[in-house]
Design a protein around this motif. Structure first.
Motif, PDB file in Angstrom:
ATOM      1  N   ASP A   1       0.816  -1.213   0.000  1.00  0.00           N
ATOM      2  CA  ASP A   1       0.000   0.000   0.000  1.00  0.00           C
ATOM      3  C   ASP A   1       0.852   1.266   0.000  1.00  0.00           C
ATOM      4  O   ASP A   1       0.630   2.183  -0.791  1.00  0.00           O
ATOM      5  N   ALA A   2       1.836   1.323   0.895  1.00  0.00           N
ATOM      6  CA  ALA A   2       2.647   2.534   1.016  1.00  0.00           C
ATOM      7  C   ALA A   2       3.478   2.772  -0.235  1.00  0.00           C
ATOM      8  O   ALA A   2       3.626   3.913  -0.694  1.00  0.00           O
ATOM      9  N   GLY A   3       4.024   1.700  -0.813  1.00  0.00           N
ATOM     10  CA  GLY A   3       4.832   1.850  -2.014  1.00  0.00           C
ATOM     11  C   GLY A   3       4.024   2.338  -3.201  1.00  0.00           C
ATOM     12  O   GLY A   3       4.497   3.164  -3.993  1.00  0.00           O
ATOM     13  N   VAL A   4       2.800   1.833  -3.335  1.00  0.00           N
ATOM     14  CA  VAL A   4       1.924   2.297  -4.407  1.00  0.00           C
ATOM     15  C   VAL A   4       1.642   3.785  -4.248  1.00  0.00           C
ATOM     16  O   VAL A   4       1.691   4.560  -5.211  1.00  0.00           O
ATOM     17  N   GLU A   5       1.366   4.212  -3.017  1.00  0.00           N
ATOM     18  CA  GLU A   5       1.071   5.624  -2.787  1.00  0.00           C
ATOM     19  C   GLU A   5       2.286   6.502  -3.061  1.00  0.00           C
ATOM     20  O   GLU A   5       2.162   7.594  -3.621  1.00  0.00           O
ATOM     21  N   ARG A   6       3.467   6.043  -2.674  1.00  0.00           N
ATOM     22  CA  ARG A   6       4.682   6.825  -2.951  1.00  0.00           C
ATOM     23  C   ARG A   6       4.878   7.000  -4.450  1.00  0.00           C
ATOM     24  O   ARG A   6       5.214   8.088  -4.926  1.00  0.00           O
ATOM     25  N   ALA A   7       4.678   5.933  -5.196  1.00  0.00           N
ATOM     26  CA  ALA A   7       4.871   6.006  -6.644  1.00  0.00           C
ATOM     27  C   ALA A   7       3.828   6.915  -7.289  1.00  0.00           C
ATOM     28  O   ALA A   7       4.158   7.743  -8.148  1.00  0.00           O
ATOM     29  N   LEU A   8       2.563   6.784  -6.876  1.00  0.00           N
ATOM     30  CA  LEU A   8       1.518   7.625  -7.457  1.00  0.00           C
ATOM     31  C   LEU A   8       1.737   9.096  -7.125  1.00  0.00           C
ATOM     32  O   LEU A   8       1.290   9.977  -7.865  1.00  0.00           O
ATOM     33  N   GLY A   9       2.433   9.366  -6.026  1.00  0.00           N
ATOM     34  CA  GLY A   9       2.753  10.744  -5.678  1.00  0.00           C
ATOM     35  C   GLY A   9       3.678  11.406  -6.681  1.00  0.00           C
ATOM     36  O   GLY A   9       3.788  12.639  -6.717  1.00  0.00           O
ATOM     37  N   LYS A  10       4.348  10.613  -7.511  1.00  0.00           N
ATOM     38  CA  LYS A  10       5.251  11.147  -8.538  1.00  0.00           C
ATOM     39  C   LYS A  10       4.526  11.415  -9.854  1.00  0.00           C
ATOM     40  O   LYS A  10       5.101  11.997 -10.771  1.00  0.00           O
ATOM     41  N   MET A  11       3.274  10.996  -9.958  1.00  0.00           N
ATOM     42  CA  MET A  11       2.581  11.005 -11.244  1.00  0.00           C
ATOM     43  C   MET A  11       2.295  12.410 -11.756  1.00  0.00           C
ATOM     44  O   MET A  11       2.436  12.690 -12.947  1.00  0.00           O
ATOM     45  N   GLY A  12       1.885  13.307 -10.876  1.00  0.00           N
ATOM     46  CA  GLY A  12       1.539  14.651 -11.318  1.00  0.00           C
ATOM     47  C   GLY A  12       0.275  14.645 -12.156  1.00  0.00           C
ATOM     48  O   GLY A  12      -0.653  13.882 -11.914  1.00  0.00           O
ATOM     49  N   SER A  13       0.255  15.478 -13.181  1.00  0.00           N
ATOM     50  CA  SER A  13      -0.932  15.601 -14.024  1.00  0.00           C
ATOM     51  C   SER A  13      -0.967  14.494 -15.072  1.00  0.00           C
ATOM     52  O   SER A  13       0.010  13.788 -15.295  1.00  0.00           O
ATOM     53  N   VAL A  14      -2.119  14.356 -15.702  1.00  0.00           N
ATOM     54  CA  VAL A  14      -2.299  13.413 -16.806  1.00  0.00           C
ATOM     55  C   VAL A  14      -2.731  14.204 -18.034  1.00  0.00           C
ATOM     56  O   VAL A  14      -3.697  14.962 -17.951  1.00  0.00           O
ATOM     57  N   PRO A  15      -2.014  14.103 -19.169  1.00  0.00           N
ATOM     58  CA  PRO A  15      -0.872  13.215 -19.406  1.00  0.00           C
ATOM     59  C   PRO A  15       0.363  13.641 -18.612  1.00  0.00           C
ATOM     60  O   PRO A  15       0.536  14.811 -18.290  1.00  0.00           O
ATOM     61  N   MET A  16       1.212  12.669 -18.326  1.00  0.00           N
ATOM     62  CA  MET A  16       2.391  12.905 -17.514  1.00  0.00           C
ATOM     63  C   MET A  16       3.487  13.591 -18.324  1.00  0.00           C
ATOM     64  O   MET A  16       3.632  13.363 -19.521  1.00  0.00           O
ATOM     65  N   SER A  17       4.254  14.425 -17.636  1.00  0.00           N
ATOM     66  CA  SER A  17       5.421  15.035 -18.266  1.00  0.00           C
ATOM     67  C   SER A  17       6.553  14.012 -18.317  1.00  0.00           C
ATOM     68  O   SER A  17       6.505  12.967 -17.654  1.00  0.00           O
ATOM     69  N   GLN A  18       7.589  14.324 -19.081  1.00  0.00           N
ATOM     70  CA  GLN A  18       8.739  13.421 -19.123  1.00  0.00           C
ATOM     71  C   GLN A  18       9.427  13.361 -17.763  1.00  0.00           C
ATOM     72  O   GLN A  18       9.880  12.293 -17.333  1.00  0.00           O
ATOM     73  N   GLU A  19       9.488  14.493 -17.082  1.00  0.00           N
ATOM     74  CA  GLU A  19      10.105  14.510 -15.753  1.00  0.00           C
ATOM     75  C   GLU A  19       9.329  13.624 -14.780  1.00  0.00           C
ATOM     76  O   GLU A  19       9.918  12.829 -14.032  1.00  0.00           O
ATOM     77  N   ALA A  20       8.002  13.760 -14.784  1.00  0.00           N
ATOM     78  CA  ALA A  20       7.175  12.938 -13.898  1.00  0.00           C
ATOM     79  C   ALA A  20       7.264  11.466 -14.285  1.00  0.00           C
ATOM     80  O   ALA A  20       7.262  10.584 -13.417  1.00  0.00           O
ATOM     81  N   SER A  21       7.349  11.197 -15.575  1.00  0.00           N
ATOM     82  CA  SER A  21       7.448   9.812 -16.043  1.00  0.00           C
ATOM     83  C   SER A  21       8.712   9.155 -15.509  1.00  0.00           C
ATOM     84  O   SER A  21       8.686   8.011 -15.032  1.00  0.00           O
ATOM     85  N   ARG A  22       9.822   9.872 -15.573  1.00  0.00           N
ATOM     86  CA  ARG A  22      11.077   9.326 -15.052  1.00  0.00           C
ATOM     87  C   ARG A  22      11.003   9.136 -13.536  1.00  0.00           C
ATOM     88  O   ARG A  22      11.448   8.116 -13.003  1.00  0.00           O
ATOM     89  N   ALA A  23      10.435  10.124 -12.853  1.00  0.00           N
ATOM     90  CA  ALA A  23      10.345  10.041 -11.394  1.00  0.00           C
ATOM     91  C   ALA A  23       9.494   8.851 -10.966  1.00  0.00           C
ATOM     92  O   ALA A  23       9.826   8.142 -10.008  1.00  0.00           O
ATOM     93  N   LEU A  24       8.390   8.625 -11.673  1.00  0.00           N
ATOM     94  CA  LEU A  24       7.529   7.499 -11.318  1.00  0.00           C
ATOM     95  C   LEU A  24       8.247   6.172 -11.534  1.00  0.00           C
ATOM     96  O   LEU A  24       8.225   5.294 -10.667  1.00  0.00           O
TER      97      LEU A  24
END
Length: 266
Positions: free
Chosen positions: A186-209
């Motif tokens: 649960d916690a790992g999924v939430e941490r990763a989704l916190g990197k998503m940002g807006s949709v569609p995702m930017s390249q920066e957010a894509s790399r961070a995720l």
């Protein structure tokens, strides 16, 4: 009503049927894109995140009876709880594919990356064919043996074995979401989704995720995506080589073994 159903696979089945009503692209079961599906699931995740089970049902003059009303509310509470976790795990798996799409040329039909939906007349390779969260196929190891990872066994089972029926735009089960959820919890999924940002995702957010997910998992996903997305295979490899991860602290180790807690047995 549906919210008090004791059958959560059926509850999610009916929930999934609502997606095309407010997301027109999903009515075209072959041509909708990764981002279109990601956006639809994100909207549903937001809906369930703000839904309070206490306002779904009401009683008046002891009807229904207090005991019956309490049971209704408890089933509703659990259905919403399971739906929240299930949908967010699905959202993470879609966001991983969306990130790979963004970094290799932009949004595209989801079939390019995960394969076509199977029909009675047409069967073709799918990304799911190369993923085996149970470990039997040796392509995807079991989730990490980490006592700090909390996994809802019922959610994992629904992701792995599926809702009641396939929908016109999606299969009933989600091996990729099951693998990521079992690995990260649960916690790992939430941490990763916190990197998503807006949709569609930017390249920066894509790399961070992607870099928020354990490296062996991303390597496995990308390697198998190259077998489906042939036209982007070379770029997928380049993206993988360009990513960087901090030193593992043990959370991202993929290995077989007992999860160490009956609550987390999956």
């Amino acid at each position: 009503g549906n919210f008090q159903s004791p059958d959560r696979a059926w509850f999610l089945d009916n929930t999934w049927k609502l997606l095309p009503e407010s997301n027109i692209p999903l009515r075209a079961k072959v041509t909708y894109t990764v981002c279109e599906y990601q956006k639809a699931v994100r909207g549903m995740a937001c809906f369930f995140s703000g839904l309070d089970y206490r306002v779904v049902f009401n009683s008046f003059s002891d009807f229904p009876s207090p005991d019956h009303f309490r049971d209704m509310r408890e089933r509703c509470r659990r259905n919403i709880e399971v739906a929240r976790v299930y949908i967010r795990a699905k959202l993470l798996s879609l966001s991983v594919i969306a990130a790979l799409a963004e970094l290799t040329g932009g949004d595209a039909p989801i079939a390019l990356f995960v394969g076509d939906l199977p029909t009675a007349e047409h069967q073709s390779p799918r990304l799911d064919d190369y993923l085996d969260p149970q470990g039997d196929g040796a392509t995807a190891p079991l989730p990490c043996n980490n006592n700090s990872v909390n996994v809802d066994a019922e959610v994992y089972d629904l992701l792995m074995n599926g809702r009641k029926h396939d929908s016109k735009f999606d299969l009933r089960n989600s091996p990729l979401a099951a693998f990521l959820y079992g690995l990260m919890g649960d916690a790992g999924v939430e941490r990763a989704l916190g990197k998503m940002g807006s949709v569609p995702m930017s390249q920066e957010a894509s790399r961070a995720l992607l870099q928020s997910i354990p490296k062996p998992a991303v390597e496995m996903i990308v390697t198998n995506c190259t077998k489906i997305a042939i036209t982007r295979a070379e770029r997928l490899v380049e993206v993988l080589e360009s990513l960087s991860w901090e030193e593992e602290d043990g959370d991202g180790v993929l290995e077989n073994g007992d999860r160490g807690s009956e609550e987390r047995q999956i």
